[in-house]
Design a protein around this motif. Structure first.
Motif, short mmCIF file in Angstrom:
data_model
loop_
_atom_site.label_atom_id
_atom_site.label_comp_id
_atom_site.label_asym_id
_atom_site.label_seq_id
_atom_site.Cartn_x
_atom_site.Cartn_y
_atom_site.Cartn_z
N ASN A 8 0.86 -1.17 0.00
CA ASN A 8 0.00 0.00 0.00
C ASN A 8 0.90 1.23 0.00
N ASP A 9 0.33 2.42 0.06
CA ASP A 9 1.14 3.64 -0.07
C ASP A 9 2.17 3.77 1.06
N GLU A 10 1.76 3.43 2.26
CA GLU A 10 2.69 3.53 3.39
C GLU A 10 3.83 2.54 3.24
N GLN A 11 3.50 1.31 2.82
CA GLN A 11 4.53 0.30 2.63
C GLN A 11 5.44 0.63 1.45
N TRP A 12 4.88 1.34 0.46
CA TRP A 12 5.70 1.77 -0.68
C TRP A 12 6.81 2.72 -0.21
N LEU A 13 6.48 3.65 0.66
CA LEU A 13 7.50 4.57 1.19
C LEU A 13 8.54 3.81 2.01
N GLN A 14 8.09 2.81 2.78
CA GLN A 14 9.04 2.00 3.55
C GLN A 14 9.99 1.25 2.61
N LEU A 15 9.42 0.74 1.50
CA LEU A 15 10.25 0.03 0.53
C LEU A 15 11.29 0.97 -0.08
N LEU A 16 10.90 2.21 -0.40
CA LEU A 16 11.86 3.17 -0.94
C LEU A 16 12.99 3.42 0.05
N GLU A 17 12.65 3.54 1.33
CA GLU A 17 13.68 3.78 2.36
C GLU A 17 14.64 2.59 2.43
N GLN A 18 14.09 1.37 2.36
CA GLN A 18 14.94 0.17 2.42
C GLN A 18 15.85 0.08 1.20
N VAL A 19 15.31 0.41 0.02
CA VAL A 19 16.12 0.40 -1.20
C VAL A 19 17.25 1.41 -1.10
N ALA A 20 16.92 2.62 -0.62
CA ALA A 20 17.93 3.68 -0.50
C ALA A 20 19.05 3.28 0.45
N GLN A 21 18.72 2.52 1.50
CA GLN A 21 19.73 2.10 2.48
C GLN A 21 20.55 0.90 2.00
N THR A 22 19.97 0.08 1.09
CA THR A 22 20.59 -1.21 0.74
C THR A 22 21.36 -1.21 -0.57
N PHE A 23 20.88 -0.43 -1.55
CA PHE A 23 21.47 -0.49 -2.89
C PHE A 23 22.24 0.79 -3.20
N ASN A 24 23.33 0.61 -3.95
CA ASN A 24 24.03 1.81 -4.44
C ASN A 24 23.47 2.20 -5.81
N GLU A 25 23.81 3.40 -6.27
CA GLU A 25 23.21 3.94 -7.49
C GLU A 25 23.60 3.15 -8.74
N VAL A 26 24.82 2.62 -8.75
CA VAL A 26 25.28 1.86 -9.92
C VAL A 26 24.44 0.58 -10.08
N THR A 27 24.24 -0.12 -8.96
CA THR A 27 23.45 -1.37 -9.00
C THR A 27 22.02 -1.08 -9.43
N LEU A 28 21.44 0.02 -8.90
CA LEU A 28 20.07 0.38 -9.27
C LEU A 28 19.98 0.71 -10.76
N SER A 29 21.00 1.38 -11.29
CA SER A 29 21.01 1.71 -12.71
C SER A 29 21.08 0.45 -13.57
N ARG A 30 21.89 -0.51 -13.15
CA ARG A 30 21.99 -1.77 -13.89
C ARG A 30 20.68 -2.56 -13.78
N GLY A 31 20.09 -2.54 -12.60
CA GLY A 31 18.81 -3.21 -12.41
C GLY A 31 17.72 -2.59 -13.29
N PHE A 32 17.78 -1.26 -13.44
CA PHE A 32 16.79 -0.57 -14.27
C PHE A 32 16.91 -0.99 -15.73
N ASN A 33 18.16 -1.21 -16.19
CA ASN A 33 18.37 -1.69 -17.57
C ASN A 33 17.75 -3.08 -17.75
N TYR A 34 17.93 -3.96 -16.74
CA TYR A 34 17.34 -5.29 -16.79
C TYR A 34 15.81 -5.19 -16.81
N PHE A 35 15.28 -4.28 -15.98
CA PHE A 35 13.81 -4.09 -15.92
C PHE A 35 13.28 -3.64 -17.28
N LYS A 36 13.95 -2.65 -17.90
CA LYS A 36 13.50 -2.15 -19.20
C LYS A 36 13.60 -3.22 -20.28
N GLN A 37 14.59 -4.11 -20.15
CA GLN A 37 14.77 -5.18 -21.13
C GLN A 37 13.83 -6.36 -20.87
#
Length: 519
Positions: A8-37
């Motif tokens: 839900n919306d509240e859990q979505w914000l919690q997920l964003l916080e967890q992603v921000a704490q766990t992943f670096n920007e390079v990994t997220l960028s590579r993951g985004f390429n996989y998502f788009k593909q």
């Protein structure tokens, strides 16, 4: 477990916080390429909000997300934790649930923006102290998750449904603010629809939703006019006029859509107020400022409309012609102007405008032509000599005006030219119900003779039994016309000669016997 109950919306914000704490920007960028593909080939939700997914790369890897225990996430790739495969799965999950995957990629930046921007709920509570511009910004944020649909009707329904969740009863609105906020909710929906339409190739049937909503708002204004005096809420009215002026200035694809709203607001919300003339003068000043820098066709038309409130017909027409404002405009644009002149009882001006606007109604649909003709009928009832101008206009509209000419002639009981027009078009008595011709039989039966004779000869000349039957029906009606004229001898001479001329047509003779015209 249903996938759609995982966030839900509240859990979505919690997920964003967890992603921000766990992943670096390079990994997220590579993951985004996989998502788009579209490398996330399968995604399943199980109990306790656990997501299992499979991601293809050089090999296929299984990813397990524990949304309740984010640190327990795993992937069977060599990296195992906080990898691009997990990032791609999180983005795929977000996209399927209607959340922007781009927010995952920029999780840290998005969280900063959220903390610096008031929540939609807190903005809603501040609405009474905001200007109308702030209302639209708040509604824009409140509906930010509504996904535009190709069908504008569906899109407007989705926006309205979201806005209806605002608990307006709990907001400390004044009575005036409550009315204006209701108006601006509809204006907001209309603006969002126009923006979406401008960005996409929207077809005629879909864009019709825009005009339907505009009509709905105008109807609402008319209903409210008997309940509220908009001029008593001067600041909100001033802001509303400013908002609609800006919409007219910005318009591109759907020209003159907002002009209809503008004229309706004046007609129903301002014109009949004791302060109406003051508002007109003030608004003309504002329009002159804007049109001096940007000669918008709609703004010039708005200025022309307001000149009519000051009985400045000549200046109004000149304003319309300025910067070619009246080139290629829809004929219906002139109806508010004609309404204004009619309601002010300036009959000579009404005739003048009807003559000037005639060319815009050439080839228009019957509905628009009928409305245009209603103005003429009103004008002629007050200025009878204007009828000569009407016939000049109708002749210029031929052939589109034939049906109107017929209607006018019939209403005026001008039977001779009406019958001549029927014969010119190839019509005959069978083209009309008997009741249509009855008034002519009563008042001027002799005028019907050429109409009947011509039709009878034409049907006989076709030489087939069906048309013989039609000819016999007309002969029987013609017999009644001669009797109405008390010229039975003349009928008998005609009928005797008719029988002799067509004595060889056995089928015709048979039909006349069936019709009891012959022994």
């Amino acid at each position: 477990m249903s996938l759609f109950s995982t966030l839900n919306d509240e859990q979505w914000l919690q997920l964003l916080e967890q992603v921000a704490q766990t992943f670096n920007e390079v990994t997220l960028s590579r993951g985004f390429n996989y998502f788009k593909q579209q490398r996330v080939v399968r995604l399943v939700a199980s109990e306790d909000r656990v997501i299992q997914a499979w991601v293809t790369g050089s090999e296929e890897y299984k990813v397990t997300l524990h949304l309740n225990h984010f640190k327990s996430n795993s992937c069977d790739c060599p990296v195992q934790t906080s990898c691009k495969h997990q990032a791609a799965v999180i983005m795929e999950l977000a996209d399927r649930l209607g959340y922007p995957a781009s927010q995952i990629v920029n999780a840290k930046h998005h969280l900063k923006r959220i903390t610096s921007t008031p929540s939609p709920e807190s903005q809603i509570n501040q609405l009474p102290s905001m200007k109308i511009k702030g209302w639209h910004e708040a509604m824009n944020q409140y509906t930010s998750r509504v996904t535009p649909a190709y069908d504008l009707g569906m899109y407007s329904d989705a926006l309205r449904s979201q806005l209806q969740t605002i608990r307006k009863d709990s907001i400390d609105f004044s009575d005036g603010d409550r009315i204006f906020f209701e108006l601006h909710q509809e204006l907001f929906i209309l603006r969002k629809m126009k923006e979406h339409s401008a960005q996409n190739n929207v077809n005629y049937y879909t864009s019709f939703a825009l005009y339907r909503l505009s009509d709905k708002i105008q109807d609402w204004l008319e209903q409210q006019s008997s309940l509220v005096d908009f001029t008593l809420h001067a600041e909100r009215l001033k802001e509303t006029l400013e908002y609609i002026r800006q919409q007219m200035l910005d318009e591109t694809k759907h020209k003159y859509l907002d002009l209809g709203l503008y004229t309706a607001l004046w007609e129903y919300g301002i014109a009949h107020s004791p302060e109406g003339s003051h508002w007109v003068s003030q608004e003309i000043t504002e329009l002159e400022k804007q049109t001096s820098d940007s000669p918008s066709a709609s703004l010039l038309a708005a200025k022309a409309y307001l000149y009519l409130y000051q009985s400045k017909s000549k200046e109004a027409w000149e304003a319309l012609q300025e910067s070619n404002a009246v080139i290629k405009v829809p004929a219906s644009l002139f109806f508010p102007f004609l309404n204004r002149i009619r309601d002010s009882h300036n009959w000579d001006d009404l005739v003048d405008w009807l003559i000037k606007t005639a060319s815009y109604f050439y080839g228009q649909k019957n509905k628009e032509l009928d409305t245009y003709m209603d103005y003429w009928k009103t004008a002629i009832s007050h200025v009878p000599e204007a009828e000569n101008h009407l016939w000049t206009v109708l002749e210029g509209m031929l052939p589109h005006s034939i049906s109107i000419m017929e209607e006018v002639l019939y209403e005026q009981r001008k039977w001779k030219p009406w019958l001549e027009l029927q014969m010119i078009q190839g019509h005959d008595p069978h083209s009309h119900k008997v009741s249509v011709l009855q008034p002519i039989e009563k008042e001027a039966p002799e005028l019907l003779l050429p109409f009947y004779h011509q039709a009878i000869e034409r049907y006989v000349a076709l030489k087939n039994r069906h048309d013989y039957k039609l000819a016999v029906k007309l002969l029987k009606r013609l017999d009644k016309v001669y009797k109405k004229m008390k010229q039975v001898d003349r009928w008998e001479r005609f009928f005797t000669g008719f029988i002799e001329r067509h004595s060889r047509l056995r089928a015709l003779q048979e039909e006349m016997k069936k019709g009891k015209l012959l022994e």
